[in-house]
Every structure is written in structure tokens, then in C-alpha cells.
Write an enzyme that holds these catalytic residues in place. Structure first.
Site, PDB file in Angstrom:
ATOM      1  N   ARG A   1      -8.138   4.812  -5.338  1.00 46.06           N
ATOM      2  CA  ARG A   1      -9.008   5.976  -5.204  1.00 46.06           C
ATOM      3  C   ARG A   1      -8.417   7.042  -6.116  1.00 46.06           C
ATOM      4  O   ARG A   1      -7.197   7.134  -6.260  1.00 46.06           O
ATOM      5  CB  ARG A   1      -8.959   6.505  -3.784  1.00 46.06           C
ATOM      6  CG  ARG A   1     -10.037   6.491  -2.974  1.00 46.06           C
ATOM      7  CD  ARG A   1     -11.238   6.493  -2.446  1.00 46.06           C
ATOM      8  NE  ARG A   1     -12.003   7.726  -2.609  1.00 46.06           N
ATOM      9  CZ  ARG A   1     -13.221   7.712  -3.079  1.00 46.06           C
ATOM     10  NH1 ARG A   1     -13.802   6.596  -3.468  1.00 46.06           N
ATOM     11  NH2 ARG A   1     -13.897   8.834  -3.155  1.00 46.06           N
TER      12      ARG A   1
ATOM     13  N   GLU B   1      -9.738  20.266  -5.577  1.00 51.62           N
ATOM     14  CA  GLU B   1      -9.569  18.805  -5.601  1.00 51.62           C
ATOM     15  C   GLU B   1     -10.859  18.113  -5.204  1.00 51.62           C
ATOM     16  O   GLU B   1     -11.419  18.406  -4.146  1.00 51.62           O
ATOM     17  CB  GLU B   1      -8.488  18.383  -4.593  1.00 51.62           C
ATOM     18  CG  GLU B   1      -7.095  18.721  -5.024  1.00 51.62           C
ATOM     19  CD  GLU B   1      -6.050  18.100  -4.111  1.00 51.62           C
ATOM     20  OE1 GLU B   1      -4.896  18.539  -4.177  1.00 51.62           O
ATOM     21  OE2 GLU B   1      -6.391  17.181  -3.323  1.00 51.62           O
TER      22      GLU B   1
ATOM     23  N   ARG C   1     -10.211  20.188  -1.116  1.00 53.25           N
ATOM     24  CA  ARG C   1      -9.164  21.185  -0.847  1.00 53.25           C
ATOM     25  C   ARG C   1      -9.075  22.160  -2.016  1.00 53.25           C
ATOM     26  O   ARG C   1      -9.452  21.829  -3.138  1.00 53.25           O
ATOM     27  CB  ARG C   1      -7.777  20.531  -0.758  1.00 53.25           C
ATOM     28  CG  ARG C   1      -7.677  19.312   0.088  1.00 53.25           C
ATOM     29  CD  ARG C   1      -6.245  19.007   0.442  1.00 53.25           C
ATOM     30  NE  ARG C   1      -5.424  18.580  -0.696  1.00 53.25           N
ATOM     31  CZ  ARG C   1      -4.138  18.245  -0.607  1.00 53.25           C
ATOM     32  NH1 ARG C   1      -3.532  18.298   0.569  1.00 53.25           N
ATOM     33  NH2 ARG C   1      -3.448  17.855  -1.668  1.00 53.25           N
TER      34      ARG C   1
ATOM     35  N   ARG D   1      -4.722   6.333  14.545  1.00 46.28           N
ATOM     36  CA  ARG D   1      -4.146   7.451  15.289  1.00 46.28           C
ATOM     37  C   ARG D   1      -4.476   8.731  14.541  1.00 46.28           C
ATOM     38  O   ARG D   1      -4.719   8.698  13.339  1.00 46.28           O
ATOM     39  CB  ARG D   1      -2.625   7.307  15.367  1.00 46.28           C
ATOM     40  CG  ARG D   1      -2.185   6.188  16.298  1.00 46.28           C
ATOM     41  CD  ARG D   1      -0.688   6.010  16.275  1.00 46.28           C
ATOM     42  NE  ARG D   1      -0.223   5.594  14.959  1.00 46.28           N
ATOM     43  CZ  ARG D   1       0.787   6.159  14.314  1.00 46.28           C
ATOM     44  NH1 ARG D   1       1.433   7.164  14.847  1.00 46.28           N
ATOM     45  NH2 ARG D   1       1.154   5.722  13.127  1.00 46.28           N
TER      46      ARG D   1
ATOM     47  N   TYR E   1       1.460   3.011  -1.703  1.00 43.31           N
ATOM     48  CA  TYR E   1       1.632   4.448  -1.596  1.00 43.31           C
ATOM     49  C   TYR E   1       3.051   4.729  -1.125  1.00 43.31           C
ATOM     50  O   TYR E   1       3.463   4.277  -0.068  1.00 43.31           O
ATOM     51  CB  TYR E   1       0.630   5.096  -0.632  1.00 43.31           C
ATOM     52  CG  TYR E   1       0.872   6.584  -0.581  1.00 43.31           C
ATOM     53  CD1 TYR E   1       0.324   7.416  -1.545  1.00 43.31           C
ATOM     54  CD2 TYR E   1       1.728   7.139   0.360  1.00 43.31           C
ATOM     55  CE1 TYR E   1       0.613   8.764  -1.567  1.00 43.31           C
ATOM     56  CE2 TYR E   1       2.028   8.494   0.347  1.00 43.31           C
ATOM     57  CZ  TYR E   1       1.456   9.287  -0.616  1.00 43.31           C
ATOM     58  OH  TYR E   1       1.760  10.627  -0.653  1.00 43.31           O
TER      59      TYR E   1
ATOM     60  N   ARG F   1      -1.224  17.570  18.505  1.00 42.39           N
ATOM     61  CA  ARG F   1      -0.027  18.160  19.094  1.00 42.39           C
ATOM     62  C   ARG F   1      -0.403  19.158  20.163  1.00 42.39           C
ATOM     63  O   ARG F   1      -1.230  20.024  19.903  1.00 42.39           O
ATOM     64  CB  ARG F   1       0.684  18.939  17.989  1.00 42.39           C
ATOM     65  CG  ARG F   1       2.009  18.376  17.655  1.00 42.39           C
ATOM     66  CD  ARG F   1       2.650  19.229  16.618  1.00 42.39           C
ATOM     67  NE  ARG F   1       3.044  18.402  15.506  1.00 42.39           N
ATOM     68  CZ  ARG F   1       3.196  18.852  14.285  1.00 42.39           C
ATOM     69  NH1 ARG F   1       2.936  20.105  14.009  1.00 42.39           N
ATOM     70  NH2 ARG F   1       3.588  18.038  13.347  1.00 42.39           N
TER      71      ARG F   1
ATOM     72  N   ASP G   1       5.751   7.898  -0.481  1.00 44.37           N
ATOM     73  CA  ASP G   1       6.103   9.312  -0.539  1.00 44.37           C
ATOM     74  C   ASP G   1       7.328   9.446  -1.434  1.00 44.37           C
ATOM     75  O   ASP G   1       8.025   8.464  -1.701  1.00 44.37           O
ATOM     76  CB  ASP G   1       6.399   9.849   0.866  1.00 44.37           C
ATOM     77  CG  ASP G   1       5.138  10.377   1.546  1.00 44.37           C
ATOM     78  OD1 ASP G   1       4.250  10.879   0.833  1.00 44.37           O
ATOM     79  OD2 ASP G   1       5.042  10.291   2.787  1.00 44.37           O
TER      80      ASP G   1
HETATM   81  C1  LIG Z   1      -2.382  13.293  -5.016  1.00 49.55           C
HETATM   82  C2  LIG Z   1      -1.014  12.907  -4.552  1.00 49.55           C
HETATM   83  C3  LIG Z   1      -0.264  13.795  -3.784  1.00 49.55           C
HETATM   84  C4  LIG Z   1       1.010  13.435  -3.345  1.00 49.55           C
HETATM   85  N1  LIG Z   1       1.709  14.311  -2.567  1.00 49.55           N
HETATM   86  C5  LIG Z   1       2.929  13.956  -2.093  1.00 49.55           C
HETATM   87  C6  LIG Z   1       3.638  14.826  -1.212  1.00 49.55           C
HETATM   88  O1  LIG Z   1       3.169  15.914  -0.854  1.00 49.55           O
HETATM   89  N2  LIG Z   1       4.860  14.426  -0.768  1.00 49.55           N
HETATM   90  C7  LIG Z   1       5.418  13.221  -1.131  1.00 49.55           C
HETATM   91  O2  LIG Z   1       6.538  12.913  -0.695  1.00 49.55           O
HETATM   92  N3  LIG Z   1       4.774  12.390  -1.991  1.00 49.55           N
HETATM   93  C8  LIG Z   1       3.541  12.722  -2.464  1.00 49.55           C
HETATM   94  N4  LIG Z   1       2.876  11.878  -3.317  1.00 49.55           N
HETATM   95  C9  LIG Z   1       3.560  10.643  -3.780  1.00 49.55           C
HETATM   96  C10 LIG Z   1       4.359  10.839  -5.097  1.00 49.55           C
HETATM   97  O3  LIG Z   1       3.483  11.243  -6.119  1.00 49.55           O
HETATM   98  C11 LIG Z   1       5.056   9.506  -5.479  1.00 49.55           C
HETATM   99  O4  LIG Z   1       5.994   9.173  -4.498  1.00 49.55           O
HETATM  100  C12 LIG Z   1       5.809   9.515  -6.829  1.00 49.55           C
HETATM  101  O5  LIG Z   1       5.098  10.164  -7.830  1.00 49.55           O
HETATM  102  C13 LIG Z   1       6.079   8.082  -7.257  1.00 49.55           C
HETATM  103  O6  LIG Z   1       6.911   8.047  -8.413  1.00 49.55           O
HETATM  104  P1  LIG Z   1       6.886   6.790  -9.402  1.00 49.55           P
HETATM  105  O7  LIG Z   1       8.030   6.977 -10.326  1.00 49.55           O
HETATM  106  O8  LIG Z   1       6.792   5.537  -8.613  1.00 49.55           O
HETATM  107  O9  LIG Z   1       5.492   6.869 -10.146  1.00 49.55           O
HETATM  108  P2  LIG Z   1       4.909   7.887 -11.275  1.00 49.55           P
HETATM  109  O10 LIG Z   1       5.294   9.281 -10.950  1.00 49.55           O
HETATM  110  O11 LIG Z   1       3.482   7.559 -11.391  1.00 49.55           O
HETATM  111  O12 LIG Z   1       5.704   7.451 -12.586  1.00 49.55           O
HETATM  112  C14 LIG Z   1       5.342   6.320 -13.342  1.00 49.55           C
HETATM  113  C15 LIG Z   1       5.398   6.721 -14.795  1.00 49.55           C
HETATM  114  O13 LIG Z   1       5.233   5.558 -15.593  1.00 49.55           O
HETATM  115  C16 LIG Z   1       4.508   5.901 -16.744  1.00 49.55           C
HETATM  116  N5  LIG Z   1       3.899   4.696 -17.323  1.00 49.55           N
HETATM  117  C17 LIG Z   1       2.954   3.911 -16.751  1.00 49.55           C
HETATM  118  N6  LIG Z   1       2.620   2.903 -17.590  1.00 49.55           N
HETATM  119  C18 LIG Z   1       3.364   3.070 -18.711  1.00 49.55           C
HETATM  120  C19 LIG Z   1       3.452   2.368 -19.942  1.00 49.55           C
HETATM  121  N7  LIG Z   1       2.697   1.280 -20.192  1.00 49.55           N
HETATM  122  N8  LIG Z   1       4.315   2.816 -20.885  1.00 49.55           N
HETATM  123  C20 LIG Z   1       5.075   3.935 -20.668  1.00 49.55           C
HETATM  124  N9  LIG Z   1       5.014   4.632 -19.508  1.00 49.55           N
HETATM  125  C21 LIG Z   1       4.176   4.214 -18.555  1.00 49.55           C
HETATM  126  C22 LIG Z   1       3.500   6.897 -16.242  1.00 49.55           C
HETATM  127  O14 LIG Z   1       3.010   7.712 -17.309  1.00 49.55           O
HETATM  128  C23 LIG Z   1       4.291   7.682 -15.205  1.00 49.55           C
HETATM  129  O15 LIG Z   1       4.844   8.857 -15.744  1.00 49.55           O
HETATM  130  C24 LIG Z   1       1.570  12.181  -3.715  1.00 49.55           C
HETATM  131  C25 LIG Z   1       0.803  11.284  -4.469  1.00 49.55           C
HETATM  132  C26 LIG Z   1      -0.475  11.631  -4.857  1.00 49.55           C
HETATM  133  C27 LIG Z   1      -1.300  10.625  -5.602  1.00 49.55           C
END
Ligand SMILES: Cc1cc2nc3c(=O)[nH]c(=O)nc-3n(C[C@H](O)[C@H](O)[C@H](O)COP(=O)(O)OP(=O)(O)OC[C@H]3O[C@@H](n4cnc5c(N)ncnc54)[C@H](O)[C@@H]3O)c2cc1C
Length: 367
Positions: free
Chosen positions: A249, A300, A280, A172, A348, A176, A350
């Protein structure tokens, strides 16, 4: 008795929300992260007084009143609405595809005219069974939008031309027939005033945090500190990649400070032609209506990923999903450890979804 109830690996949103909930239930928590900062991928860093989204632009949006109220406890959100624009060889089009886009593209004014033009282009292309992404896109929105706004951008994103990409990637497309440039349909949207790092800092108030600590390098000593482990790192890394590496990716960012107060007039500009090497440009100050004298932009570039690179988007194809299922089975054997977050669950998420998931994990753990 061990010094902590919970060792939380990762100070991203999952880890921070979990830690906050556990602490509020009187649990003793230690949060570690191998990076030198908290907040994981939502980390914002101040440069020239501007909150720079170091790991990619993050716009908070949700339909969940519970999550919106929850984040509201840690930050005040501004009224930012994501309305990216596309730059195709210097011509600007509004995104997502809406009446403003169609008006600029064809001069049409009414939704009926726009629908008729799309239909005319679909019919002219004569595609009945789309065999690849190119044919799928043309059959959804016609040739002009495909050629100017989808073809080059998507090829750069995936590193392959659209006629060599599977059709299912764009089952999809957001189209809009109203003059509405708001990218998200979510009920609630905004950016935390002062940046995401400050918000996560508040979540972690009163929790012990150690930075620059890699769990997998000191696993035995760290495990000995707590009864339970919440692990938000990569699931395949936890098991030493013994079944092979899950694929991602990646994205590469080139960030620059510019001596101008307003470079592109919008937070997000997509470059949809094939020739511009980046996908971007993000101008960070516009997320917070910044009035600083300088500006910071990030170009980016979509990038192939290899072990050791920053993992961004999981590749949820059949091969990787099957491999993840095998790692999940191994994870089920680790009775002391709960795997969570985007890396721990190889999906993935959000931000609102990762918060929901961490709250659900906390409810289960702390029941
Ligand atoms: C490019 C991009 C853009 C995005 N934009 C949006 C958006 O506009 N809106 C939205 O809602 N969401 C967005 N997201 C999604 C958002 O980034 C995630 O929902 C969020 O960061 C997930 O949090 P997390 O705690 O699961 O992971 P993370 O933020 O990755 O936290 C995991 C942490 O674990 C740590 N870690 C890993 N392995 C180890 C280890 N062995 N020892 C110690 N520490 C470790 C890492 O260093 C990291 O800090 C985007 C994602 C990407 C990739």
C-alpha cells in the site's frame, strides 16, 4: 583482493547500522543508495529550519534498552510523546481511545461509566460473530466510536468501505480506561534532536557512501568490488520480478510551507470523516517543539500501489506471503548476498526492530 569486504545496498537504517558495526570491526565497507540522500525512509530534510519527515512521520519508540542506548550514541532524543488527535467534522477527540475520548464523546467521567456505555452499544448492535471490519469494530468499541473515529478513516486507508474489509484487520483495538493520551506503550520514546538524517550521518561516519547509484543497473561491476553484499532493496526487484511483483500500500504526501507559526497545534491530526480526502495532516515542527516563524505541513493520502511507485506498507495476506516465501527460497541460493530490512524481507519493521535486525545480522556476519 577486492577493494571492499562489504557492499551495502541501501543507506537506510538497516544499511547504516550494519555499516557502522562492520566498520567498527575493521571491515572495509561501501554503502550505495539509488536516492540522492542517506537515511532511507527516515530521511528528514530541512525546510525553513524545520526537519521535514519526507517519507512520513517517524516517531522513535522502543521497549528495548539495548536499542535505546544504541541510538543514544548517535543522537540526543527529545521528550516528544505521540498524542495524535482526531478531527471529525471539526470536533476534536484524543487518541488512542481513552477516557478523554469517552468523556468528549458521551460526557462520562469514570472508567465504569465508559465501559457501561460501550457495553450498551455493543448489546444494542447485537453482533455475535463479526463478518467484516465494520461489525468487528462495533463489537469492540460500540457504534459511536466506530461511526465517528473508525469508519471514514479506515475506508480511506484501505480504499474500500469497512463492510467490505475483513474483520481480522482489527482483531484488537487500543482502548484505554485511563486519562492517558500517549499513543505508544513503549518504555522509551522521542525524536532525535536535529532530525534523523543527522543521526544516520553519524552512524555512517568514516564509511564510504555513494549516492545516486542503482545496484540493479550495475550489478556485475558492483558485485566485483566486494566479497559480500548486504542488500536492503526490494527482494522481488532483485530477481527481476520473475515470479511476479509483491504488493504494497502506498501513501502520497502533499507538503506545503505556510506563513504561520502554528497551523494545527499538534504534530499529528487524523481526519476521521469520509469526506476529507486525506487521512492525516502532519505539522513537522511540533516533533521538535519548533519555534520557527513559518510552518510546514504534509497532507497524507492513502494510495493504491503499482510497480514503480514508492512501496510503503507490505500487504501480508496469504497470496503475498506465499509469493514472498518463493522469493525467499531463491534468495537462499544467493550465497554471497544477505537480504535485510523492510524491502529485503518484505515486512513492516518499526525503526527499533530494523535496528535490532541489523545488529543481529552484523553479529552473525562478523562473528
Ligand atoms: C509511512 C511510514 C511511517 C513510519 N513511521 C514509523 C514510526 O513512526 N516509527 C517507527 O519506528 N517506524 C516507522 N516506520 C518504519 C520505518 O520507516 C522503517 O523501520 C525503516 O525505514 C526501515 O529501514 P530500512 O533500512 O529497512 O529501509 P529503507 O529506509 O527503505 O532503506 C532502504 C534503502 O535502500 C535503497 N535501495 C533500494 N533499492 C536499491 C537499489 N537497487 N540500489 C541502491 N539502493 C537501493 C532505498 O533507496 C532506500 O534508501 C514507518 C514506515 C512508513 C512506511
Amino acid at each position: 583482493m577486492k577493494p571492499y569486504d562489504y557492499l551495502i545496498v541501501g543507506a537506510g537504517l538497516f544499511g547504516a547500522v550494519f555499516a557502522h558495526e562492520a566498520r567498527s570491526k575493521g571491515k572495509r565497507c561501501l554503502v550505495i543508495d539509488r536516492r540522492d540522500h542517506i537515511a532511507g525512509n527516515v530521511y528528514t530534510q530541512q525546510v525553513e529550519g524545520i526537519n521535514v519527515h519526507r517519507y512520513g512521520a517517524h516517531i522513535f519508540h522502543t521497549n528495548s534498552k539495548e536499542v535505546w542506548n544504541y541510538v543514544g550514541r548517535f543522537a540526543e532524543f527529545n521528550r516528544y510523546t505521540n498524542s495524535p488527535v482526531a478531527n471529525y467534522h471539526g470536533q476534536i477527540y484524543n487518541l488512542p481511545f481513552n477516557m478523554n475520548t469517552f468523556n468528549k464523546m458521551w460526557g462520562v467521567v469514570t472508567p465504569a461509566e465508559a465501559k457501561a456505555e460501550i457495553q450498551r452499544q455493543r448489546d444494542a448492535a447485537g453482533i455475535t460473530q463479526p463478518k467484516n471490519l465494520e461489525e468487528q469494530a462495533i463489537s469492540l468499541v460500540g457504534t459511536d466510536i466506530y461511526e465517528k473515529l473508525i469508519k471514514g478513516y479506515t475506508a480511506k486507508q484501505w480504499g474500500r468501505p469497512c463492510d467490505q474489509l475483513p474483520a481480522f484487520i482489527i482483531r484488537r483495538l487500543p482502548v484505554r480506561f485511563t486519562y492517558d493520551d500517549n499513543y505508544f506503550n513503549a518504555l522509551y520514546q522521542g525524536i532525535p534532536n536535529g532530525g534523523y538524517t543527522a543521526m544516520v550521518e553519524r552512524m555512517l561516519e568514516g564509511v564510504e557512501v555513494r549516492l545516486g547509484v542503482d545496484y540493479l543497473q550495475e550489478k556485475a561491476q558492483l558485485d566485483a568490488l566486494a566479497d559480500r553484499v548486504i542488500y536492503t532493496g526490494a527482494i522481488d526487484a532483485y530477481f527481476g520480478y520473475q515470479l511476479g511483483a509483491l504488493e504494497y500500500r502506498s501513501v502520497r504526501f502533499e507538503t506545503e510551507v505556510l506563513d504561520t507559526d502554528n497551523y494545527q497545534g499538534n504534530a499529528v491530526v487524523n481526519y476521521t470523516d469520509a469526506e476529507t480526502p486525506y487521512t492525516r495532516i502532519i505539522e513537522h515542527k511540533h516533533f521538535e517543539f519548533g519555534t520557527q516563524p513559518k510552518t510546514v505541513i504534509s497532507r497524507e493520502y492513502s494510495a493504491e500501489w503499482k510497480v514503480g511507485d514508492e512501496p510503503y506498507y507490505p500487504v501480508n495476506d496469504d497470496k503475498n506471503s506465499a509469493l514472498y516465501a518463493r522469493y525467499q527460497a531463491l534468495a537462499g541460493e544467493e550465497k554471497k548476498v544477505r537480504f535485510g530490512g523492510r524491502l529485503g524481507e518484505y515486512r513492516y519493521y518499526d525503526m527499533d526492530k530494523v535496528i535490532e535486525s541489523a545488529l543481529a545480522a552484523a553479529r552473525e556476519e562478523l562473528a
